[in-house]
Design a protein around this motif. Structure first.
Motif, PDB file in Angstrom:
ATOM      1  N   ASP A  64      -6.094 -14.367   1.227  1.00 25.97           N
ATOM      2  CA  ASP A  64      -7.253 -13.466   1.179  1.00 25.97           C
ATOM      3  C   ASP A  64      -7.500 -12.817   2.542  1.00 25.97           C
ATOM      4  N   GLY A  65      -7.408 -13.619   3.609  1.00 27.85           N
ATOM      5  CA  GLY A  65      -7.610 -13.092   4.959  1.00 27.85           C
ATOM      6  C   GLY A  65      -6.586 -12.024   5.312  1.00 27.85           C
ATOM      7  N   TYR A  66      -5.341 -12.273   4.953  1.00 28.36           N
ATOM      8  CA  TYR A  66      -4.273 -11.305   5.201  1.00 28.36           C
ATOM      9  C   TYR A  66      -4.568  -9.988   4.492  1.00 28.36           C
ATOM     10  N   LEU A  67      -4.914 -10.052   3.210  1.00 27.45           N
ATOM     11  CA  LEU A  67      -5.160  -8.814   2.470  1.00 27.45           C
ATOM     12  C   LEU A  67      -6.407  -8.093   2.974  1.00 27.45           C
ATOM     13  N   GLU A  68      -7.448  -8.834   3.287  1.00 29.82           N
ATOM     14  CA  GLU A  68      -8.666  -8.207   3.828  1.00 29.82           C
ATOM     15  C   GLU A  68      -8.355  -7.491   5.147  1.00 29.82           C
ATOM     16  N   ALA A  69      -7.598  -8.136   6.015  1.00 29.41           N
ATOM     17  CA  ALA A  69      -7.242  -7.539   7.305  1.00 29.41           C
ATOM     18  C   ALA A  69      -6.371  -6.294   7.105  1.00 29.41           C
ATOM     19  N   TYR A  70      -5.451  -6.360   6.145  1.00 29.30           N
ATOM     20  CA  TYR A  70      -4.575  -5.206   5.905  1.00 29.30           C
ATOM     21  C   TYR A  70      -5.350  -4.037   5.297  1.00 29.30           C
ATOM     22  N   VAL A  71      -6.238  -4.327   4.359  1.00 30.55           N
ATOM     23  CA  VAL A  71      -7.051  -3.267   3.750  1.00 30.55           C
ATOM     24  C   VAL A  71      -7.883  -2.572   4.837  1.00 30.55           C
ATOM     25  N   LYS A  72      -8.469  -3.363   5.714  1.00 29.51           N
ATOM     26  CA  LYS A  72      -9.284  -2.808   6.807  1.00 29.51           C
ATOM     27  C   LYS A  72      -8.428  -1.949   7.742  1.00 29.51           C
ATOM     28  N   ALA A  73      -7.278  -2.461   8.142  1.00 21.50           N
ATOM     29  CA  ALA A  73      -6.405  -1.719   9.053  1.00 21.50           C
ATOM     30  C   ALA A  73      -5.857  -0.454   8.409  1.00 21.50           C
ATOM     31  N   THR A  81      -3.979  -3.319  15.282  1.00 23.22           N
ATOM     32  CA  THR A  81      -4.865  -4.402  14.858  1.00 23.22           C
ATOM     33  C   THR A  81      -4.348  -5.767  15.306  1.00 23.22           C
ATOM     34  N   LYS A  82      -5.247  -6.600  15.748  1.00 25.21           N
ATOM     35  CA  LYS A  82      -4.896  -7.984  16.106  1.00 25.21           C
ATOM     36  C   LYS A  82      -5.279  -8.941  14.979  1.00 25.21           C
ATOM     37  N   GLU A  83      -6.062  -8.454  14.042  1.00 28.35           N
ATOM     38  CA  GLU A  83      -6.577  -9.273  12.946  1.00 28.35           C
ATOM     39  C   GLU A  83      -5.459  -9.822  12.048  1.00 28.35           C
ATOM     40  N   LEU A  84      -4.447  -9.024  11.782  1.00 29.20           N
ATOM     41  CA  LEU A  84      -3.361  -9.464  10.899  1.00 29.20           C
ATOM     42  C   LEU A  84      -2.650 -10.708  11.432  1.00 29.20           C
ATOM     43  N   ALA A  85      -2.499 -10.789  12.743  1.00 30.74           N
ATOM     44  CA  ALA A  85      -1.767 -11.913  13.341  1.00 30.74           C
ATOM     45  C   ALA A  85      -2.478 -13.249  13.125  1.00 30.74           C
ATOM     46  N   LYS A  86      -3.739 -13.224  12.731  1.00 33.55           N
ATOM     47  CA  LYS A  86      -4.454 -14.465  12.427  1.00 33.55           C
ATOM     48  C   LYS A  86      -3.989 -15.076  11.107  1.00 33.55           C
ATOM     49  N   PHE A  87      -3.387 -14.242  10.257  1.00 38.01           N
ATOM     50  CA  PHE A  87      -3.027 -14.674   8.905  1.00 38.01           C
ATOM     51  C   PHE A  87      -1.553 -14.497   8.568  1.00 38.01           C
ATOM     52  N   VAL A  88      -0.860 -13.653   9.321  1.00 43.20           N
ATOM     53  CA  VAL A  88       0.501 -13.254   8.954  1.00 43.20           C
ATOM     54  C   VAL A  88       1.465 -13.583  10.082  1.00 43.20           C
ATOM     55  N   GLY A  89       2.626 -14.132   9.711  1.00 40.18           N
ATOM     56  CA  GLY A  89       3.687 -14.429  10.669  1.00 40.18           C
ATOM     57  C   GLY A  89       4.886 -13.532  10.415  1.00 40.18           C
ATOM     58  N   GLU A  90       5.884 -13.689  11.247  1.00 42.28           N
ATOM     59  CA  GLU A  90       7.106 -12.892  11.125  1.00 42.28           C
ATOM     60  C   GLU A  90       7.969 -13.421   9.981  1.00 42.28           C
ATOM     61  N   PRO A  91       8.677 -12.577   9.304  1.00 44.05           N
ATOM     62  CA  PRO A  91       8.929 -11.166   9.590  1.00 44.05           C
ATOM     63  C   PRO A  91       7.887 -10.210   8.991  1.00 44.05           C
ATOM     64  N   LEU A  92       6.988 -10.718   8.140  1.00 42.92           N
ATOM     65  CA  LEU A  92       6.041  -9.832   7.458  1.00 42.92           C
ATOM     66  C   LEU A  92       5.113  -9.110   8.430  1.00 42.92           C
ATOM     67  N   LEU A  93       4.689  -9.771   9.493  1.00 40.75           N
ATOM     68  CA  LEU A  93       3.772  -9.125  10.434  1.00 40.75           C
ATOM     69  C   LEU A  93       4.374  -7.844  11.002  1.00 40.75           C
ATOM     70  N   GLY A  94       5.602  -7.898  11.439  1.00 40.11           N
ATOM     71  CA  GLY A  94       6.266  -6.713  11.975  1.00 40.11           C
ATOM     72  C   GLY A  94       6.396  -5.608  10.939  1.00 40.11           C
ATOM     73  N   GLN A  95       6.696  -5.993   9.704  1.00 41.30           N
ATOM     74  CA  GLN A  95       6.828  -5.008   8.627  1.00 41.30           C
ATOM     75  C   GLN A  95       5.498  -4.300   8.359  1.00 41.30           C
ATOM     76  N   LEU A  96       4.409  -5.068   8.337  1.00 40.67           N
ATOM     77  CA  LEU A  96       3.087  -4.482   8.085  1.00 40.67           C
ATOM     78  C   LEU A  96       2.661  -3.552   9.220  1.00 40.67           C
ATOM     79  N   LEU A  97       2.865  -3.997  10.460  1.00 41.26           N
ATOM     80  CA  LEU A  97       2.491  -3.161  11.605  1.00 41.26           C
ATOM     81  C   LEU A  97       3.329  -1.893  11.653  1.00 41.26           C
TER      82      LEU A  97
END
Length: 183
Positions: A64-73, A81-97
């Motif tokens: 939920d935190g990951y999706l909320e942070a992504y929707v906001k960003a 955004t630094k918020e995604l890194a609280k919920f998402v790790g690699e490799p997905l974090l790099g893909q989202l950013l």
């Protein structure tokens, strides 16, 4: 007092009352027609069940935190955004950013809000891994502005997400959307 301590305390109290009532009853027959005193059959949750339930709650919370942070960003295409890194790790974090940066370069952002309904379908506490299945609904969440290409993909589609525990914290690290299917 923790939830488990409260349950143990309640169980001990109920057991004590049952023994006290049995001791105070005037019936002391022990023949074939005698009925044994009823003892509450309240099953205590095992520590494993409690740990699994807590892990399931934590896994859903990180999703939920990951999706909320992504929707906001994505509402501003904020790839810093630094918020995604609280919920998402690699490799997905790099893909989202990277996706957010591409949106920003194209002048695209998302408006509206998606919905989701995740379920933990796999949990391996010892390995610190979990799998979530979701039906992601982007019906009311659309890319607008800039060079937003029209999409022919399903607006409601299944998603399989993998979550891993690192240093006692859960992170989403893989998300596979099956956009050609519907749910």
């Amino acid at each position: 007092m923790t939830r488990i301590a409260k349950m143990i305390s309640s169980f001990a109290l109920a057991l004590g009352l049952a023994y006290a009532l049995a001791a105070c009853s005037g019936s002391s027959s022990s023949g074939p027609d005698a009925t044994p005193s009823a003892v509450p059959s309240t099953a205590m949750p095992s520590p494993v069940d409690s740990a699994e339930e807590q892990a399931r709650q934590d896994v859903i919370a990180v999703y939920d935190g990951y999706l909320e942070a992504y929707v906001k960003a994505s509402a501003t295409a904020d790839y810093r955004t630094k918020e995604l890194a609280k919920f998402v790790g690699e490799p997905l974090l790099g893909q989202l950013l990277n996706n957010l940066q591409n949106m920003s370069r194209s002048g695209v952002h998302n408006e509206g809000r998606p919905t989701w309904s995740p379920t933990v379908t796999g949990l391996q506490l010892d390995a610190g891994e979990a799998v979530i299945q979701d039906c992601f609904d982007s019906t009311n969440w659309n890319a607008v502005g800039g060079q937003a290409p029209p999409t022919t993909q399903a607006k409601r589609y299944p998603v399989v997400v993998k979550v891993k525990r690192v240093s006692e914290k859960w992170y989403v690290y893989e998300s596979t959307a099956q956009r050609s299917s519907t749910c």
